[in-house]
Structure formats: structure tokens, C-alpha cells
Design an enzyme around this catalytic site. Structure first.
Site, PDB file in Angstrom:
ATOM      1  N   GLU A 191      48.197  41.919  44.253  1.00 22.88           N
ATOM      2  CA  GLU A 191      48.458  43.123  45.025  1.00 22.88           C
ATOM      3  C   GLU A 191      49.372  42.852  46.199  1.00 22.88           C
ATOM      4  OE1 GLU A 191      44.249  43.009  44.836  1.00 22.88           O
ATOM      5  OE2 GLU A 191      44.308  45.136  45.347  1.00 22.88           O
ATOM      6  N   CYS A 234      45.303  38.449  44.302  1.00 18.81           N
ATOM      7  CA  CYS A 234      45.933  37.889  43.107  1.00 18.81           C
ATOM      8  C   CYS A 234      47.234  38.593  42.739  1.00 18.81           C
ATOM      9  CB  CYS A 234      44.971  37.828  41.941  1.00 18.81           C
ATOM     10  SG  CYS A 234      43.776  39.118  41.849  1.00 18.81           S
TER      11      CYS A 234
END
Lengths: 832, 306
Positions: A481, A479
Site C-alpha cells: 500500500e 506490503c
């Protein structure tokens, strides 16, 4: 409080699938129930039974390859390209080879009870459809939302029983539970909800394959490279022998992947033979031809490239229950195929758009099933993240016509996946940025916006990779990183640490008030400095012990489930002759530590400083007692706690506490090394952990009541405490040094009216640019009004395709648990 | 003459959208010479600090009553507090507010020096700079505090920060005229062209307002947007908008905005212990408002509906 709009306003932008085929696919998805499909694990288990004694890489390769070759190909009406993870539209594979314990518990219905205690599921959409079917017999429920046929149930049981003692989790447990000195700390941490549940069932993801090479060479090209290396090698020591085993394993799996694609070619021909509609018949024959050619050989046109991408991408998804596994910079590596066809007049933009919309449905169809206390946290999302925009290796803006079409496909075809993200750069074109803003206005929650400059600075410090490489390959593995596409290690330390619980331990001498479990003994503080000192001790132990524990789990991963297909397609595993598990990737520093609830710790410490140290309205002991009694009879003190400085108001009294804790957090995380010897890289994200974490925490000195959810996101203020407006929130958030962490997120919610029209879009873009100018890292938006969400809670059937941003991902609102729904509604709605 | 440039402010809101270009902060000044019956910001009418109780979150614990030194809080028919405002001794430390566990009871209005207000908004400079935004002074009636506004404007003008004003038009021309050059734009209310009706629904006649509009237009018509709250029974007629179009044409004003009547401020009246006097018939159908906008546009006026 002036002119606050509280009437339902329809969203400004609402698209629709551009063709009948896509509409068919999407509607089919929206009405299908979820299934557990045992086909893969049945064949995998069969192969495992007969390969005892084989080299670990080759055995793993053989099992996966065998299963892949035996999957039943399903091609459905309307699909312009072929390939599915399971036989069902919405199917999940239970990977007993990773973890069989939860499967067995679930089959005994114990897991369900454990899940109900920590997570909640929605009742709408596919979950509701499943409940209807299960009521009619022939199926039972698995994991609260998946259908499992009675026949498959027996198969699953036998697979799970076979893997007892052999699966990654059991092998890991057998090691760390017997020899790790802090084993009881970890187990106590689970009981006290200091951590999220063990996530052995889905330990991987957070990486992006080297699609560029996979497409350009074709898998046959990759096989040829591996074979050449094998041919030129000779065994001189154990490592050179392992290299041969590993490369042979790669060849086995890649060949199986080609065979699997060709099974689809055969299936398409069979379907064509019985197809009465001439147009569909021709299309099926074309699909067959493409599946025959790719992914073995390089694609010759855009349609082949899409089919090749899909096979390669999906094959990675089948190898393991990957979370965060993502398509990366799709608009970069697919562009040459697009451009060539468009220039030659071989394809139109409308045709490309249909393919991209269909791809959205196909990516959304992938489901996963894991131990449910964990699965509920992600609300079922796989965190597939497609990056758009950014810059090329020279730093020039990289948005193109394909980027625009991808955004349009998301506007037209509302599905939760893949989530879209923008690598923001000031040089990106107005057309692209406005189209991205338009997509935000559909209310789907994406694209999310990421500051490329901040990540580049992080990566320069962290890996020292050349700037040109960072620019070109910066992608997102999950999401929020960032990762370097096609060259990074993907096994992440995915446990979440509960900062609310760390705070409670620090306040109470190391004893968890809810369970009475004693962790590290510290003195009960009397002032802020002592509280901070205790906080640091518990943060160090909670994170340090967890990181070390995960290294034991990784050792088991390497033995039982090393990634072979993914290794073959991540640089430089084949050349080095090393799997991802052995450090074959160029970058091995991606594993991260995740945390949730820091904002509550910050606000609490700021409140202690104000009430105890500065205003001296109570002693620390009184405040502690008030928290333990959930403010019973201490409404006065709670009021003062609520009035104390809060993060998100551009008030240094609270913001400095955040800066301080943030730096300590980063230091603690980076102080230890991961399984491959690289320092852990701090990251912060919460997904939906803030809800179950908060449930397990008593009242906190920030005025929060016992059991209330913690703050979501990373830098988003606690709901209702950001009284100085959105600029102040962003100014607070930009005070921390975002280049120290790999990832982080910030939620904002807007009323549709706030960003209406081109003028409104420009304001949104100015807001993003301003935050990024101040070195903020990430922003994401929910564009929805509270009235609509409350109505959707009451009447889910009317809002089947309402998508909202949850954390680093989007979800169908009606499929979310009620507490998460409530959280989303409670997030401050910034409006005129 | 040196005036003490301190002003009463009752709210500051960032990310205002309909109050000018770009990302803006709206500063709501407290105190207004008019008493428009439909006013959505009744807490902006009185110049002095006021108590406001949000009934929806009040838990009726009566902690406020227990600490009031003047006995000005009693139990109402619903079990919640009723404030006898004339009996309130206006304690500086407002113990009633401090004791409210739910923060339902609060004081509205705070004195700011122009310097402090400038320091508050300058923190947001990056947002204004990137968007061509700035500050909008609203209210209440900002130009009812000319010394404060003048000083604030001079701080902003020194760094080129755009400041716009939303005004009801009822202000003292002599005291405002010297700093008009520092105001980037005006949203100037024209509510009713009939003096008697105007007096009935706002408490004041419109002579001074129209006079100010005329004088202002002579100086800077291009910086004026005429702002019309569309209220049934007051101005929701083709007659009014026709006359308005002619007025704008005569004064050289080319921009207008229409604000549909809404009742979102009603609960504030309750919180302030006042009665809300507007009849339900004040709401105007969106289609009709659209027709009024078209009428203005037909006269060459750029018109938006907020």
C-alpha cells in the site's frame, strides 16, 4: 506440458553474510526462540496507574516515555550499532493498553484453541527452538510460538487485568456494541468469517516517519520547534488548549527517546569496561559516543546516521504494535550521509555493506504478538517495506550507489525483513535493475516491483498533492500500500472482507450456509443479473458496516492510544498542534479497506453466466444445490463449472466480470468516510486470509470444493485455472483500472531456470516493463522449484533460511503453516 | 494453387526461455515425419487429434467408458480406463472427455487457421516488443505444414514480428524455400551423422536432413543454430561432436545448442497408450556434455547447454 522441468535446480544466486559479525548476528537470530517480553508493558502500566486524570495526550506520552526510559538496553556481540525492541533477540511486546482481552484469554489457554481453528503455524526454525526450551521448564508457551517465563506470566496477567475496561478494545467495544445499530451484523460477520477477527491489538502502521527531518534537525531540533510553538501560543478556546497539551506530549516523548538512546550509551560503556578484546572495546566506545549524540543531534557521518535512523525507527515500533510501519525511501534520505563519507574517504563500500546487512538482521528481530487469529494471517511478519529507486521531484531516476548496496545486502544476508520494493520507472539504470533482478533470483521473494506512474495517477486524483511531492515521497506503508512518506496518516482500517462469503450470501438469500446466520435478506437469484444484484447488496453492507464500525474503534483509539512519537515525526502535526488521530497529517486519506477472494467470486459469476444463462445446462437452483452438497453426485456439473471461463486467461467472458465487480467494489468503498472525514480509499490485498476465508466457505460455482483456499493475491488467478500462460494472466490483470486502488498485488512463480543468467534477468525486466506499460501496478516473484519446497516441508531442518514470498511479504518457509506452504507450492510455476 | 492454410497445433506456451531471444511464445505444431525414440513430445508425432489420459490425476471413475458409443474404453488391470484406440470412432463432441470430472482425459490437437493463430499471438505484442522476442514454431515438425506456416509467417512479417523455427530438418525443400526469408532463426536438429543409426533411432535416414541443412546454410548460415539432443548410444561421443564441428565449419554455422536427454515425457507415452522404448542408458552425465560443448567451442562454435 512440454519439457516441464521437475528436477531440483539450485538457485542461480546465493549470497552469504559479508563479515563474521553479520554471520554471528544472523546465525544467532536463526537459532533463537521467540519470547514475550513484559518489561515495556509493566512500566507502562505502572505509569498509567499513577496518571489518572491527566490530559489524554499527556498521559499517553507519560506512560510511553516512562516505559521507554526504563527499558533494559541490550547490546550483543557483533552488533555495529545499538538498540532492540525488547531484551531478547526475538522478542514481542504484549500491548495490553491496546487490547487485554486476548492476553487474558491466552493465559487461560482459550485463545490457543480459537487460533488452532483458523490458522496454522509452522514447526521449524525459531518456533521449533522454542518448543524445545519450553519442554525444559521455567517457561510456558504463549500464542503457540512465544516463550513466557513463569515470573513474567504473573506480571503480564496483572497488567492485562489492570487494563480491563481501559484498553482501546474495551473502550471501543463499550461504545459500538451498545450504540452502533449494525453491531450484531459485525459480530455475526466474525462468526461467519465474513471478516477477519478484531484487530484492535495491532490497529496501526502503514505509515512512514519523516526520517529526513528527524535526522536533519535531530530530535532536539524537533523539540525546539514544538517548544517554540508552545511559547507563542495562548489558550483562547478548547482547541488551542489541546494544541498545547499535544505539543507538550510530543516534547515529553522525544526527550524520553533521547534518554533511552543515552541508556544505550551507558550500557555500551559498561560493556567496554569489561571487554577484553581491544578492537571490540574500541567499537563499543564508538557506539557509546554515537548513542550519546544521536538521535538528539544531527548525525555527522554515515555511522551516526545509521544509528540515528535505527533509534528513530525503532522508537516508533515500540510505541505500538505497528504493522506495515516502514522505513520508506531509505536510499534517498540516507544518501547524503553516505555520499559525504565516501567522498571524504571516511568509509568504504564494504563497511557500508556490513552496516546494511546488520540492519536487515535487526529489522527481522522485531516480533509482534497480537490476537492470534489475526497474527497467524500475517505469519508473524511486520510488513516493513523499504522502497528503492523511483524518481526525484523532477522525475529523474533516483537510484544511486546506496540503492545498489542495499540490494547487495539483501543478497548477502537472507532475512525476511525488511522486504524491498522497487518503484519502477523506465529511466532506472540497467545496473540497478539487473541487481534487483539478481536479488529476485536468490528466491527471497523481493524486491517486489511497483509501477510509480500508476500510483502517481492515483494520488493525483485522490489527494491532489503536487506531482513533485508524489514523486519524491512516494513510499510503501506495508506490503503493497503506497503512502506519501513522512506526511500521511497511518491508522488504517485493516479488516479483510471475505468475497467468498459475500458470494455465498448472495447465492443463498443472505443466509450463511455454514452457520445459518442471516444477514441482509435478498431474493435467491435465478440468473446472473439477479446474482450480481444480490452480490452488490451484500458487498455494500459487508463493507459499509465494517467501515462504519471501524470509525467507532478509531474514536476509542484517539482516547486511549493516540500516537504521540509518530505524530511528532509526521508532517505537519507539530505545526498544526494536532496528533495523527486528530488529522494532524498532511494526507489523511490513507485508510483503506482490504479484501480477499474476489477472483473466486468473478469465476463463479462467469460460470453461472455460462452454465445457467447461456448454455442452460442447469438452473441456478441446481447449481446452488450442487455447491451446498459440495458437488456430491454432481461431478458432471462440476466439470462444466471448471470448464467455464476463468479469470487470468485474457478471456473477456471472465475478465469483464472482474472489471465490473472491481468497479463496484471501488464505488462501495469510497462511498463512506473514515474517522477523519476523508473517503475510504479502496485497496486490495489478501496476505494469507485466503486460506482461513476459504476454510469457512462451501463449494463455489467456479468448481472450487468446500473448504479449499480462495485465490491468493488480488489479481493472481486461482491455482490451476490459468491455462493460457503467463502473458494471458498479465493481460487479464492489466484490464482493471489500477489507478482506482491504493495497492494490489500479483504473484508469479518462476522456476530458477526460467530467468537464468543476464539474458534471463532481461526477460524478467521485459516482463515487468510490459505489464507496467499496460498500467499494471505490482508484480512479485517466487523463484523456487516445487520439488525444493516439498522437500523443505518434509525436512524443515535443512531449510532453516529458505525464504519465500507469501503475499505482500516474505517469510521463512519452515515457519509457515502447512496450508500456506501448500498454497505456495500450488501457485502455477511458470517455467520453460 | 490456393491451399487451405489450416494447421494442427497441440500446444501454445508463453514465456519460453530456451527457444530464442526475448520473451517468446512457442507454438507446437502437430505431426512429425520422424519417430525419435527419445521424443519428449510424443503427442506431437501424429497429425490427427488424439486422446490423452493423465494417469496421475485420473480417479478411475470410468465415466468415460459409460458414455463411449463405440465401447472402446475398458477397465484395465489397475481399475483405470484402457482405450482401444483403433475402435475409437473419433466423435466430434468427445463425450468421454466432456464427462471426465478431473479433466485427466483430454484431446490433444486442434485445427487453427493461420489468421486465428496470428490473432492469438498478436495479443502478446507488448511482451515481444519490449524484449525483442516473438514466436517460435516448434512441434512436431512445423515445416511439415508449409502452407499453414507460410501464411502465418506472412501475417507476422507484415508487422515485423520475429518468428523462429525449430525443425528436425526432414522437410520438403521446394515448399519451404519460398518463405525462408520470413524466418528469423532456425534451431536445426542434427541428431546423428550415421545414416543407418539415424534410420534405426528415428525411423528415417538423414540424407534429406543434411541436404536441407546444406541448402539452408548456403542461404543463411548466420540464422542457424545446430541443435543436438545428446543421447547415450546415439551421438554421445567425441567422434560425433568432432564430425559435427567439421560440418559446421564447412557450412559456416557458428552456433550450437545441446539438449541433455531427459525422461520428463515418459508419462505422456503412457497417457497416449504407447510404449516408451528408450533404455535407461540414454542419459549422459552433465560433465560429459560439458566436454562436448567445449569440443565445439574449441572449433569456434558458440555453444550453449539448455
Amino acid at each position: 506440458m512440454n519439457g516441464q522441468i521437475d528436477v531440483p535446480v539450485s538457485r542461480e544466486i546465493a549470497g552469504a553474510p559479508s563479515t563474521a559479525n553479520v554471520r554471528l548476528m544472523r546465525d544467532r537470530y536463526l537459532s533463537e526462540p521467540l519470547y514475550v517480553d513484559v518489561e515495556y508493558i509493566r512500566h507502562y502500566t505502572d505509569a498509567h496507574r499513577r496518571t489518572d486524570g491527566m490530559n489524554a495526550f499527556e498521559r499517553r506520552a507519560e506512560c510511553h516515555a516512562w516505559a521507554l526510559e526504563h527499558l533494559t538496553p541490550s547490546i550483543r556481540d557483533g552488533e555495529p550499532f545499538a538498540g532492540g525492541k525488547t531484551r531478547y533477540v526475538r522478542g514481542a511486546i504484549p500491548y495490553c493498553n491496546y487490547a487485554c482481552g486476548y492476553v487474558l484469554r491466552e493465559l487461560r489457554h482459550e485463545e490457543q484453541e480459537a487460533q488452532d481453528s483458523v490458522t496454522d503455524l509452522g514447526t521449524g526454525g525459531g518456533i521449533g527452538a522454542g518448543r524445545e526450551i519450553s519442554g525444559k521448564g521455567g517457561y510456558s508457551f504463549f500464542g503457540g510460538k512465544f516463550l513466557l517465563s513463569h515470573e513474567d506470566r504473573e506480571t503480564l496477567k496483572s497488567c492485562a487485568e489492570y487494563f480491563r475496561g481501559k484498553c482501546m478494545q474495551d473502550v471501543g467495544d463499550a461504545l459500538w456494541k451498545s450504540v452502533y445499530p449494525q453491531a450484531s451484523y459485525i459480530e455475526n460477520g466474525w462468526k461467519a468469517v465474513l471478516y477477519t477477527a478484531p484487530h484492535d491489538p495491532a490497529p496501526e502502521g502503514r505509515f512512514v516517519l519523516d526520517f529526513e527531518t528527524a535526522l536533519a534537525e535531530g530530535l532536539n531540533g524537533v523539540i525546539a520547534r514544538a517548544r517554540a510553538k508552545i511559547a507563542e501560543a495562548s489558550v483562547t478556546d478548547w482547541e488551542s488548549a489541546e494544541r498545547i497539551y499535544f505539543r507538550r506530549a510530543c516534547v515529553r516523548v522525544l526527550e524520553a527517546t533521547i534518554a533511552w538512546a543515552r541508556n544505550y550509551a551507558a550500557a555500551a560503556r559498561d560493556l567496554a569496561a569489561g571487554e577484553g578484546d581491544e578492537a571490540r572495546k574500541a567499537e563499543l566506545l564508538a557506539i557509546a559516543e554515537r548513542c550519546e549524540r544521536v538521535p538528539a543531534e544531527p548525525p555527522r557521518d554515515f555511522r551516526e546516521a545509521i544509528q540515528a535512523f535505527w533509534f528513530v525507527y525503532l522508537a516508533g515500533h515500540i510505541e505500538g504494535s505497528h504493522l506495515g510501519y516502514s522505513p520508506g525511501r531509505f536510499d534517498r534520505y540516507m544518501y547524503p550521509y553516505y555520499k559525504r563519507d565516501i567522498d571524504a574517504g571516511r568509509i568504504s563500500n564494504d563497511e557500508v555493506l556490513e552496516l546494511l546487512e546488520a540492519l536487515r538482521v535487526k529489522m527481522t528481530e522485531i516480533e509482534y504478538v497480537a490476537s492470534f487469529s489475526w497474527e497467524g494471517l500475517g505469519s508473524g511478519n511486520l510488513f516493513q517495506n523499504m522502497m528503492l529507486g523511483g524518481v526525484d521531484e523532477h522525475g529523474r531516476p533516483a537510484d544511486n550507489e546506496l540503492s545498489m548496496l542495499i540490494l547487495q545486502s539483501a543478497i548477502n544476508c537472507r532475512t525476511t525483513q525488511p522486504t524491498l520494493s522497487i518503484w519502477y520507472d523506465d529511466g532506472l539504470s540497467d545496473e540497478f535493475l539487473l541487481k534487483a533482478a539478481e536479488c529476485v533470483k536468490t528466491g527471497c521473494g523481493f524486491p517486489a516491483w511497483f509501477n510509480l506512474r500508476v500510483f502517481a495517477q492515483h494520488e493525483l486524483q485522490k489527494s491532489g498533492a503536487p506531482l513533485s511531492v508524489i514523486r519524491k515521497y512516494a513510499a510503501m506503508g506495508g506490503c503493497t500500500e503506497p503512502t506519501l512518506e513522512g506526511m500521511s496518516h497511518g491508522i488504517v482500517q485493516a479488516g479483510f472482507v471475505n468475497h467468498g462469503k459475500i458470494l455465498e450470501l448472495a447465492m443463498n438469500g443472505g443466509v450463511d450456509p455454514r452457520t445459518g446466520i442471516a444477514f441482509t435478506a435478498t431474493a435467491v437469484p435465478t440468473n446472473t443479473d439477479e446474482l450480481l444484484a444480490a452480490y452488490e447488496v451484500h458487498m455494500r453492507d459487508a463493507i459499509g458496516n465494517w467501515q462504519r464500525y471501524w470509525n467507532y474503534a478509531m474514536a476509542a483509539h484517539r482516547q486511549t492510544c493516540p500516537l504521540i512519537f509518530s505524530s511528532a515525526l509526521v508532517r505537519d502535526c507539530i505545526a498544526r498542534g494536532k496528533s495523527l488521530d486528530d488529522g494532524g497529517a498532511v494526507c489523511n486519506g490513507t485508510p483503506t479497506t482490504l479484501s480477499s477472494g474476489l477472483v473466486n467470486a468473478v469465476n463463479s459469476i462467469a460460470a453461472v453466466r455460462k452454465l445457467v444463462d447461456e448454455d442452460r445446462v442447469c438452473t441456478f437452483g441446481e447449481l446452488r444445490a450442487a455447491c451446498l452438497s459440495d458437488w456430491e453426485g454432481r461431478g458432471d456439473l462440476r466439470r462444466r463449472a471448471l470448464d467455464a471461463p476463468k479469470w487470468g486467461n485474457n478471456d473477456d467472458a471472465a475478465d469483464r466480470v472482474y472489471e465490473d465487480l472491481f468497479d463496484r467494489y471501488c464505488d462501495v468503498v469510497a462511498a463512506q468516510k473514515n474517522y477523519l472525514g476523508e473517503p475510504y480509499d479502496p485497496s486490495m490485498l489478501a496476505i494469507t486470509t485466503h486460506t482461513p476465508f476459504g476454510k469457512a466457505c462451501g463449494a463455489t460455482p467456479d468448481g472450487r470444493s468446500a473448504g479449499d483456499a480462495l485465490a491468493d493475491g488480488v489479481t493472481s488467478p486461482y491455482p490451476g485455472t490459468d491455462v493460457n500462460g503467463p502473458f494471458a494472466v498479465l493481460l487479464s490483470s492489466s484490464k482493471i483500472d489500477h489507478t482506482r486502488i491504493r495497492g494490489g498485488l500479483h504473484n508469479m512463480k518462476f522456476h530458477p531456470k526460467t530467468i537464468w543468467g543476464v539474458e534471463g534477468s532481461k526477460k524478467l525486466l521485459s516482463l515487468i516493463k510490459s505489464y507496467f506499460d499496460r498500467n499494471g501496478f505490482q508484480l512479485q516473484f517466487n523463484v523456487v522449484d516445487g520439488r525444493m519446497l516439498r522437500d523443505a516441508q518434509a525436512r524443515p531442518e535443512l531449510y532453516r533460511d529458505l525464504i519465500v514470498r507469501v503475499a505482500g511479504f516474505s517469510a521463512f518457509f519452515v515457519e509457515l503453516g502447512k496450508p500456506v506452504q501448500d498454497q505456495i507450492i500450488a501457485r502455477t510455476e511458470h517455467s520453460l | 494453387m490456393i491451399e487451405r492454410a489450416e494447421g494442427a497445433v497441440f500446444d501454445i506456451q508463453d514465456l519460453a526461455v530456451t527457444d530464442g531471444a526475448g520473451l517468446r511464445t512457442v507454438v507446437f505444431l502437430k505431426g512429425c515425419p520422424l519417430r525419435c525414440r527419445w521424443c519428449a513430445n510424443p503427442e506431437g508425432q501424429e497429425r490427427g487429434r488424439e486422446l490423452m489420459n493423465v494417469r496421475s490425476t485420473c480417479e478411475r471413475c470410468m465415466a468415460c467408458a459409460s458414455v463411449c458409443p463405440s465401447g472402446a474404453v475398458s477397465v484395465g488391470s489397475d481399475g483405470g480406463p484402457v482405450f482401444a484406440r483403433e475402435a475409437c470412432s473419433r466423435c466430434a463432441d468427445t463425450p468421454c472427455v466432456a464427462r471426465c470430472p478431473t479433466r485427466s482425459l483430454r484431446t490433444v490437437g486442434r485445427e487453427w487457421t493461420a489468421d486465428a493463430l496470428y490473432a492469438r499471438v498478436r495479443q502478446n505484442a507488448i511482451f515481444y516488443r519490449n524484449s525483442g522476442g516473438g514466436v517460435t514454431l516448434s512441434g512436431g515438425e512445423p515445416l511439415a505444414q508449409p502452407a499453414f506456416v507460410r501464411e502465418f509467417l506472412s501475417r507476422c512479417a507484415a508487422v515485423g514480428l520475429s518468428v523462429g523455427v525449430e525443425t528436425c530438418g526432414f522437410f520438403d525443400w521446394e515448399s519451404v524455400e519460398p518463405f525462408i526469408r520470413n524466418i528469423a532463426f532456425f534451431f536445426f536438429d542434427v541428431k546423428c551423422l550415421d545414416d543407418a543409426v539415424h534410420r534405426r533411432v528415428t525411423g528415417q535416414g538423414n540424407e534429406r536432413i543434411l541436404g536441407n541443412l546444406e541448402r539452408l546454410a548456403a542461404l543463411c548460415a548466420d540464422r542457424i543454430t545446430v541443435s543436438v539432443p545428446v543421447i547415450g548410444g546415439v551421438n554421445a561421443s567425441a567422434n560425433f561432436f568432432g564430425a559435427l564441428a567439421r560440418l559446421c565449419a564447412r557450412l559456416g554455422i557458428a552456433k550450437a545448442r545441446l539438449l541433455p536427454y531427459h525422461t520428463l515425457g515418459v508419462s505422456k507415452y503412457e497417457g497416449l497408450g504407447r510404449a516408451y522404448l528408450m533404455p535407461d542408458s540414454a542419459a549422459v552425465e552433465p560433465e560429459e556434455i560439458g566436454r562436448f560443448a567445449e569440443l565445439l567451442r574449441a572449433s569456434g562454435i558458440e555453444c550453449r547447454i539448455d
